[in-house]
Write a protein that holds these residues in place. Structure first.
Motif, PDB file in Angstrom:
ATOM      1  N   MET A  89       0.828  -1.208   0.000  1.00 48.78           N
ATOM      2  CA  MET A  89       0.000   0.000   0.000  1.00 48.78           C
ATOM      3  C   MET A  89       0.863   1.259   0.000  1.00 48.78           C
ATOM      4  O   MET A  89       0.564   2.227  -0.695  1.00 48.78           O
ATOM      5  N   GLY A  90       1.932   1.236   0.776  1.00 39.12           N
ATOM      6  CA  GLY A  90       2.847   2.379   0.796  1.00 39.12           C
ATOM      7  C   GLY A  90       3.514   2.591  -0.547  1.00 39.12           C
ATOM      8  O   GLY A  90       3.693   3.729  -0.998  1.00 39.12           O
ATOM      9  N   GLY A  91       3.878   1.508  -1.198  1.00 37.50           N
ATOM     10  CA  GLY A  91       4.482   1.613  -2.526  1.00 37.50           C
ATOM     11  C   GLY A  91       3.534   2.209  -3.544  1.00 37.50           C
ATOM     12  O   GLY A  91       3.929   3.025  -4.377  1.00 37.50           O
ATOM     13  N   HIS A  92       2.271   1.820  -3.466  1.00 34.71           N
ATOM     14  CA  HIS A  92       1.276   2.373  -4.393  1.00 34.71           C
ATOM     15  C   HIS A  92       0.950   3.829  -4.070  1.00 34.71           C
ATOM     16  O   HIS A  92       0.738   4.637  -4.965  1.00 34.71           O
ATOM     17  N   ALA A  93       0.900   4.153  -2.792  1.00 31.82           N
ATOM     18  CA  ALA A  93       0.474   5.499  -2.394  1.00 31.82           C
ATOM     19  C   ALA A  93       1.599   6.529  -2.453  1.00 31.82           C
ATOM     20  O   ALA A  93       1.365   7.669  -2.846  1.00 31.82           O
ATOM     21  N   PHE A  94       2.811   6.133  -2.086  1.00 27.94           N
ATOM     22  CA  PHE A  94       3.860   7.125  -1.902  1.00 27.94           C
ATOM     23  C   PHE A  94       5.012   7.042  -2.894  1.00 27.94           C
ATOM     24  O   PHE A  94       5.886   7.908  -2.875  1.00 27.94           O
ATOM     25  N   ALA A  95       5.061   6.023  -3.726  1.00 23.65           N
ATOM     26  CA  ALA A  95       6.142   5.943  -4.714  1.00 23.65           C
ATOM     27  C   ALA A  95       5.943   7.046  -5.751  1.00 23.65           C
ATOM     28  O   ALA A  95       4.872   7.190  -6.327  1.00 23.65           O
ATOM     29  N   THR A  96       6.981   7.815  -5.965  1.00 23.09           N
ATOM     30  CA  THR A  96       6.877   8.959  -6.871  1.00 23.09           C
ATOM     31  C   THR A  96       7.127   8.592  -8.322  1.00 23.09           C
ATOM     32  O   THR A  96       6.682   9.295  -9.218  1.00 23.09           O
ATOM     33  N   THR A  97       7.815   7.503  -8.556  1.00 20.34           N
ATOM     34  CA  THR A  97       8.084   7.069  -9.930  1.00 20.34           C
ATOM     35  C   THR A  97       7.675   5.616 -10.098  1.00 20.34           C
ATOM     36  O   THR A  97       7.581   4.861  -9.124  1.00 20.34           O
ATOM     37  N   GLY A  98       7.439   5.229 -11.335  1.00 21.33           N
ATOM     38  CA  GLY A  98       7.097   3.838 -11.616  1.00 21.33           C
ATOM     39  C   GLY A  98       8.233   2.899 -11.272  1.00 21.33           C
ATOM     40  O   GLY A  98       8.011   1.765 -10.849  1.00 21.33           O
ATOM     41  N   LYS A  99       9.464   3.363 -11.451  1.00 19.54           N
ATOM     42  CA  LYS A  99      10.632   2.532 -11.141  1.00 19.54           C
ATOM     43  C   LYS A  99      10.718   2.265  -9.637  1.00 19.54           C
ATOM     44  O   LYS A  99      11.012   1.154  -9.211  1.00 19.54           O
ATOM     45  N   MET A 100      10.445   3.299  -8.851  1.00 18.31           N
ATOM     46  CA  MET A 100      10.481   3.151  -7.397  1.00 18.31           C
ATOM     47  C   MET A 100       9.373   2.197  -6.929  1.00 18.31           C
ATOM     48  O   MET A 100       9.599   1.336  -6.070  1.00 18.31           O
ATOM     49  N   GLU A 101       8.191   2.339  -7.505  1.00 15.37           N
ATOM     50  CA  GLU A 101       7.075   1.461  -7.170  1.00 15.37           C
ATOM     51  C   GLU A 101       7.399   0.019  -7.561  1.00 15.37           C
ATOM     52  O   GLU A 101       7.064  -0.915  -6.833  1.00 15.37           O
ATOM     53  N   ALA A 102       8.051  -0.148  -8.695  1.00 18.66           N
ATOM     54  CA  ALA A 102       8.397  -1.492  -9.179  1.00 18.66           C
ATOM     55  C   ALA A 102       9.437  -2.169  -8.304  1.00 18.66           C
ATOM     56  O   ALA A 102       9.614  -3.383  -8.384  1.00 18.66           O
ATOM     57  N   MET A 103      10.104  -1.422  -7.448  1.00 13.23           N
ATOM     58  CA  MET A 103      11.059  -2.028  -6.518  1.00 13.23           C
ATOM     59  C   MET A 103      10.428  -2.271  -5.145  1.00 13.23           C
ATOM     60  O   MET A 103      10.744  -3.249  -4.489  1.00 13.23           O
ATOM     61  N   ILE A 104       9.537  -1.383  -4.733  1.00 12.68           N
ATOM     62  CA  ILE A 104       8.955  -1.473  -3.384  1.00 12.68           C
ATOM     63  C   ILE A 104       7.846  -2.516  -3.312  1.00 12.68           C
ATOM     64  O   ILE A 104       7.834  -3.362  -2.409  1.00 12.68           O
ATOM     65  N   VAL A 105       6.914  -2.464  -4.246  1.00  7.12           N
ATOM     66  CA  VAL A 105       5.725  -3.331  -4.192  1.00  7.12           C
ATOM     67  C   VAL A 105       6.083  -4.821  -4.277  1.00  7.12           C
ATOM     68  O   VAL A 105       5.537  -5.618  -3.505  1.00  7.12           O
ATOM     69  N   PRO A 106       6.996  -5.247  -5.162  1.00  9.14           N
ATOM     70  CA  PRO A 106       7.344  -6.672  -5.166  1.00  9.14           C
ATOM     71  C   PRO A 106       7.954  -7.150  -3.852  1.00  9.14           C
ATOM     72  O   PRO A 106       7.740  -8.288  -3.448  1.00  9.14           O
ATOM     73  N   PHE A 107       8.670  -6.267  -3.168  1.00  5.04           N
ATOM     74  CA  PHE A 107       9.213  -6.638  -1.865  1.00  5.04           C
ATOM     75  C   PHE A 107       8.090  -6.964  -0.887  1.00  5.04           C
ATOM     76  O   PHE A 107       8.178  -7.916  -0.106  1.00  5.04           O
ATOM     77  N   GLY A 108       6.997  -6.191  -0.937  1.00  8.83           N
ATOM     78  CA  GLY A 108       5.833  -6.472  -0.095  1.00  8.83           C
ATOM     79  C   GLY A 108       5.207  -7.817  -0.434  1.00  8.83           C
ATOM     80  O   GLY A 108       4.818  -8.577   0.453  1.00  8.83           O
ATOM     81  N   GLY A 109       5.100  -8.127  -1.734  1.00  3.37           N
ATOM     82  CA  GLY A 109       4.560  -9.416  -2.153  1.00  3.37           C
ATOM     83  C   GLY A 109       5.415 -10.581  -1.683  1.00  3.37           C
ATOM     84  O   GLY A 109       4.897 -11.617  -1.249  1.00  3.37           O
ATOM     85  N   LEU A 110       6.730 -10.409  -1.751  1.00  2.00           N
ATOM     86  CA  LEU A 110       7.625 -11.462  -1.268  1.00  2.00           C
ATOM     87  C   LEU A 110       7.557 -11.594   0.254  1.00  2.00           C
ATOM     88  O   LEU A 110       7.706 -12.695   0.786  1.00  2.00           O
ATOM     89  N   MET A 111       7.316 -10.485   0.944  1.00  2.00           N
ATOM     90  CA  MET A 111       7.146 -10.532   2.403  1.00  2.00           C
ATOM     91  C   MET A 111       5.898 -11.347   2.755  1.00  2.00           C
ATOM     92  O   MET A 111       5.907 -12.135   3.709  1.00  2.00           O
TER      93      MET A 111
END
Length: 139
Positions: A89-111
């Protein structure tokens, strides 16, 4: 159906769903322009992504919640599940770029996948019987 048999199956589904969600979130931004060319443009749809997130959340709450309540009573898988969804949720809400979101959100899925794995291990390590036995009436 016996919960001891159902719980590992739910964790396997949860691990698979969470890992697929992580792969989807990591790969789709990289292949965004080429997906329509190979007929997979629907994967870039926000509804597909939110559907995967909600499916993983439902499986996670059901599987890990019931395992916590009925077998191992350990908070680690629940905390990992909540942290994984908070990262997504944080990756979707606060990531400023698509590249940043593409690094944060998969980490949440792996968690979340790791939470299911830990839950699977805790459930398998809990060997005692949870049935309540009633004393027979002696005549």
């Amino acid at each position: 159906m016996d919960f001891q048999k159902l719980s590992p199956r739910l964790d396997n589904i949860g691990i698979t769903a969470s890992t697929l969600c992580a792969v989807h979130c990591a790969v789709v931004p990289l292949l965004f322009t080429s997906l329509p060319l190979v007929g997979l443009g629907f994967l870039a749809n926000a509804w597909v992504e939110w559907g995967m997130i909600i499916f993983a959340l439902a499986i996670g709450i059901y599987s890990i919640g019931l395992s916590y309540k009925r077998t191992h009573h350990r908070l680690v898988p629940l905390m990992m599940l909540v942290l994984g969804f908070a990262i997504i949720m944080g990756g979707h809400a606060f990531a400023t770029t698509g590249k940043m979101e593409a690094m944060i959100v998969p980490f949440g899925g792996l968690m979340i996948a790791a939470a299911h794995y830990v839950n699977y291990r805790y459930t398998g390590a809990c060997n005692h019987d949870h049935k309540t036995y009633k004393l027979k009436k002696v005549e």
